[in-house]
Design a protein around this motif. Structure first.
Motif: not given
Length: 120
Positions: A26-29, A65-74
């Motif tokens: 949640f923090l990362g997103i 490219g940066l939204l892929s970090y959101v997918g990775f966290a999930l």
């Protein structure tokens, strides 16, 4: 999916690690979305750093490219939770190791995404 073992939900260390995984995701997103500046319509974001390229070490890209970090966290949270449930009946220590590795992965993702967003 197999049912959740009753002992799994009563284990305080497991619940602490699950809570830590969810909080870090949640923090990362939230940090990513707060720094994106989607409303401003800025074009390029630095999405890669290649140290062997010298002057052109920074590669720009789009928001995806940066939204892929959101997918990775999930993905880290959901896959870690499912694997932890499945391995709890086999070995409790393996289940703990999976959840701890999720915490490490999420911390690394937060640090990496923050470093790329600061360069924008």
């Amino acid at each position: 999916m197999s049912p959740i073992p009753k002992k799994y939900l009563h284990d305080k260390l497991i619940l602490l690690l699950i809570s830590a995984n969810v909080f870090l995701a949640f923090l990362g997103i939230v940090l990513i979305f707060l720094r994106l500046n989607i409303g401003e319509g800025s074009g390029g974001y630095i999405v890669q750093y290649r140290s062997n390229l010298g002057i052109s070490a920074f590669k720009t890209g789009s928001v995806t490219g940066l939204l892929s970090y959101v997918g990775f966290a999930l993905l880290v949270v959901t896959i870690g939770f499912v694997l932890s449930i499945r391995t709890y009946t086999i070995r409790k220590e393996l289940s703990l190791a999976i959840l701890i590795s999720g915490v490490v992965l999420l911390l690394t993702a937060i640090i990496t995404s923050n470093a790329l967003m600061v360069l924008h």
